[in-house]
Design an enzyme around this catalytic site. Sequence first.
Site, PDB file in Angstrom:
ATOM      1  N   ARG A  52      31.216  19.914 -25.875  1.00 61.48           N
ATOM      2  CA  ARG A  52      29.768  19.717 -26.079  1.00 61.48           C
ATOM      3  C   ARG A  52      29.315  18.407 -25.435  1.00 61.48           C
ATOM      4  NH1 ARG A  52      27.258  19.879 -32.059  1.00 61.48           N
ATOM      5  NH2 ARG A  52      28.281  17.850 -32.186  1.00 61.48           N
ATOM      6  N   LYS A 151      22.989  16.326 -27.261  1.00 60.30           N
ATOM      7  CA  LYS A 151      23.205  15.302 -28.293  1.00 60.30           C
ATOM      8  C   LYS A 151      23.075  13.947 -27.595  1.00 60.30           C
ATOM      9  CE  LYS A 151      26.209  14.514 -32.288  1.00 60.30           C
ATOM     10  NZ  LYS A 151      25.198  14.455 -33.328  1.00 60.30           N
ATOM     11  N   GLU A 184      16.065  22.807 -37.924  1.00 62.42           N
ATOM     12  CA  GLU A 184      17.281  22.272 -38.548  1.00 62.42           C
ATOM     13  C   GLU A 184      16.884  21.044 -39.355  1.00 62.42           C
ATOM     14  OE1 GLU A 184      19.958  20.635 -35.570  1.00 62.42           O
ATOM     15  OE2 GLU A 184      18.268  19.988 -34.343  1.00 62.42           O
TER      16      GLU A 184
HETATM   17  N1  PMP Z   1      21.806  18.897 -36.000  1.00 62.73           N
HETATM   18  C1  PMP Z   1      21.684  17.608 -35.623  1.00 62.73           C
HETATM   19  C2  PMP Z   1      20.365  17.125 -35.175  1.00 62.73           C
HETATM   20  C3  PMP Z   1      22.801  16.755 -35.666  1.00 62.73           C
HETATM   21  O1  PMP Z   1      22.695  15.479 -35.288  1.00 62.73           O
HETATM   22  C4  PMP Z   1      24.044  17.261 -36.107  1.00 62.73           C
HETATM   23  C5  PMP Z   1      25.264  16.387 -36.118  1.00 62.73           C
HETATM   24  N2  PMP Z   1      25.187  15.345 -37.038  1.00 62.73           N
HETATM   25  C6  PMP Z   1      24.111  18.601 -36.509  1.00 62.73           C
HETATM   26  C7  PMP Z   1      22.983  19.396 -36.430  1.00 62.73           C
HETATM   27  C8  PMP Z   1      25.399  19.201 -36.984  1.00 62.73           C
HETATM   28  O2  PMP Z   1      26.264  19.334 -35.891  1.00 62.73           O
HETATM   29  P1  PMP Z   1      27.842  19.261 -36.066  1.00 62.73           P
HETATM   30  O3  PMP Z   1      28.232  20.330 -37.015  1.00 62.73           O
HETATM   31  O4  PMP Z   1      28.367  19.474 -34.706  1.00 62.73           O
HETATM   32  O5  PMP Z   1      28.137  17.908 -36.619  1.00 62.73           O
END
Ligand code: PMP
Length: 286
Positions: A52, A151, A184
């Site tokens: 990622r 990200k 989200e």
């Molecule tokens: N959405 C956002 C905006 C995030 O920053 C994160 C990670 N902290 C997630 C979802 C969850 O992603 P992951 O399961 O890869 O940590």
Amino acid sequence: MSKQVYVAGKLVPAEQAVVSVFDHGLLYGDGVFEGIRVYGGKVFLLQEHIDRLFESALAIRLELPISNPEMVTAVKDTVRANEISDGYVRLVVTRGAGSLGLDIRRTANPQVIIIADTISLYPDELYRTGMKLVTASTIRNHPGALSPRIKSLNYLNNILAKIEGTDAGTVEALMLNHNGEVAECTGDNIFIVKRGVLRTPQPDAGILEGITRNAVMKLSREAGVPVVECVMTRHDIYTADECFLTGTAAEVIAVTSLDGRQIGEGVPGPITKQLLELFRRLTHGG
Ligand code: PMP
């Protein structure tokens, strides 16, 4: 033992881990990052996180100074050097130092920074009771402006929404997308359970495609609980049987109300509890 940080291609004591004030990561939030968990000395889903990271870098036209396998090794070495058994890795790649101005051609030497540390988690109590959520008025970045699938070091969008949650007395806040649909939370993905089916917004709804989200979807299907990625509105959450969040730090945590509306029975639901249990078995190598 002093903390060791990986920077400029090697491990150095934390006090000596520095980057330039002219780094565009600092000046413009120009860079990408990952947050990764370590369980029992093993870096959890490391390859998925590194992949990622490379996709985020590709999307912002940032060429990483080391290869994908080298990045995997660098993370493992940093975790080992810090003797982290259960903890958290912050992996940051900045655009590098350059002159003032946005032009990426005037920057050089992207910096790879790896910090392995302990982690501060939500209190245990919150896993037993579930959390309350409010909807933030700050919407998730429009994908045509800055894709939430990247990200990036630009987290102000989420920070502004998180402030709204904090002001309302919640530890997370729900973010909608530019169409008013559920996207989200500020640092977690969201799921509902309705009539035995798991539902969650699709990646192009303006979300980060969480590594935990994908792992939980797989566990759910294996356990015989179907998963559907679909457009969701707040109405779907208000009227859900269960709701929970997923994230690297949060793992799987129940949501028991949104905007003052109780969800289901107002306690962590059976499918949420089952998925948390399955997830913990996965992280602990079971
Ligand atoms: N959405 C956002 C905006 C995030 O920053 C994160 C990670 N902290 C997630 C979802 C969850 O992603 P992951 O399961 O890869 O940590």
